[in-house]
Scaffold this active site. Sequence first.
Site, PDB file in Angstrom:
ATOM      1  N   GLU A  22     -24.828   9.600  40.792  1.00  0.00           N
ATOM      2  CA  GLU A  22     -24.859  10.660  41.797  1.00  0.00           C
ATOM      3  C   GLU A  22     -23.514  10.816  42.500  1.00  0.00           C
ATOM      4  O   GLU A  22     -23.104  11.919  42.832  1.00  0.00           O
ATOM      5  CB  GLU A  22     -25.963  10.363  42.822  1.00  0.00           C
ATOM      6  N   TYR A  25     -17.059   7.223  44.927  1.00  0.00           N
ATOM      7  CA  TYR A  25     -16.068   7.555  45.955  1.00  0.00           C
ATOM      8  C   TYR A  25     -15.191   6.349  46.239  1.00  0.00           C
ATOM      9  O   TYR A  25     -15.686   5.229  46.380  1.00  0.00           O
ATOM     10  CB  TYR A  25     -16.759   7.986  47.260  1.00  0.00           C
ATOM     11  N   VAL A  26     -13.892   6.604  46.308  1.00  0.00           N
ATOM     12  CA  VAL A  26     -12.912   5.595  46.727  1.00  0.00           C
ATOM     13  C   VAL A  26     -12.099   6.223  47.855  1.00  0.00           C
ATOM     14  O   VAL A  26     -11.626   7.364  47.735  1.00  0.00           O
ATOM     15  CB  VAL A  26     -11.998   5.179  45.563  1.00  0.00           C
ATOM     16  N   GLY A  32      -5.944   4.888  42.904  1.00  0.00           N
ATOM     17  CA  GLY A  32      -4.834   4.513  42.029  1.00  0.00           C
ATOM     18  C   GLY A  32      -4.669   3.012  41.872  1.00  0.00           C
ATOM     19  O   GLY A  32      -3.686   2.545  41.303  1.00  0.00           O
ATOM     20  N   GLY A  36     -11.817   2.767  41.319  1.00  0.00           N
ATOM     21  CA  GLY A  36     -12.717   3.757  40.720  1.00  0.00           C
ATOM     22  C   GLY A  36     -13.102   3.373  39.302  1.00  0.00           C
ATOM     23  O   GLY A  36     -14.270   3.463  38.919  1.00  0.00           O
ATOM     24  N   ASN A  63     -12.490  19.930  41.364  1.00  0.00           N
ATOM     25  CA  ASN A  63     -12.073  18.538  41.512  1.00  0.00           C
ATOM     26  C   ASN A  63     -11.374  18.059  40.232  1.00  0.00           C
ATOM     27  O   ASN A  63     -11.840  17.161  39.537  1.00  0.00           O
ATOM     28  CB  ASN A  63     -13.291  17.667  41.833  1.00  0.00           C
ATOM     29  N   TYR A  70     -12.191  11.113  34.553  1.00  0.00           N
ATOM     30  CA  TYR A  70     -13.333  10.836  33.689  1.00  0.00           C
ATOM     31  C   TYR A  70     -13.038  11.168  32.227  1.00  0.00           C
ATOM     32  O   TYR A  70     -13.427  10.422  31.325  1.00  0.00           O
ATOM     33  CB  TYR A  70     -14.573  11.601  34.158  1.00  0.00           C
TER      34      TYR A  70
END
Length: 104
Positions: A22, A25-26, A32, A36, A63, A70
């Site tokens: 769902e 978030y970082v 970097g 993540g 985004n 991904y």
Amino acid sequence: MVGYSLYFFTYSTWKGRSVFMEDLYVMPEYRGKGIGKGLLSKVAQVGKEKQCVRLQFSVLDWNTPSLDFYITKGAQDLTASEGWHSLRFSGEALDKLASEAPED
């Protein structure tokens, strides 16, 4: 806390058990640094341990940093490759749909 991932299990009538992520978030100041990737890998690991055949999630079209992240990890963009559309009922449309349900 510097980040989190929220996921749950779903089932595909064609493929079997799946894990749906769902949210991942970082906090910006920690991006970097591999956090993540670590969170994503952990969700995949949990899914494999629970015998899931796939990990699915959604990314908003604006985004692009996340989408690129991904894709570089091997995710397939189903909108482009399979033509899937993500749909939603909410607000008045959800109320109307629910009111049309047959009685038990």
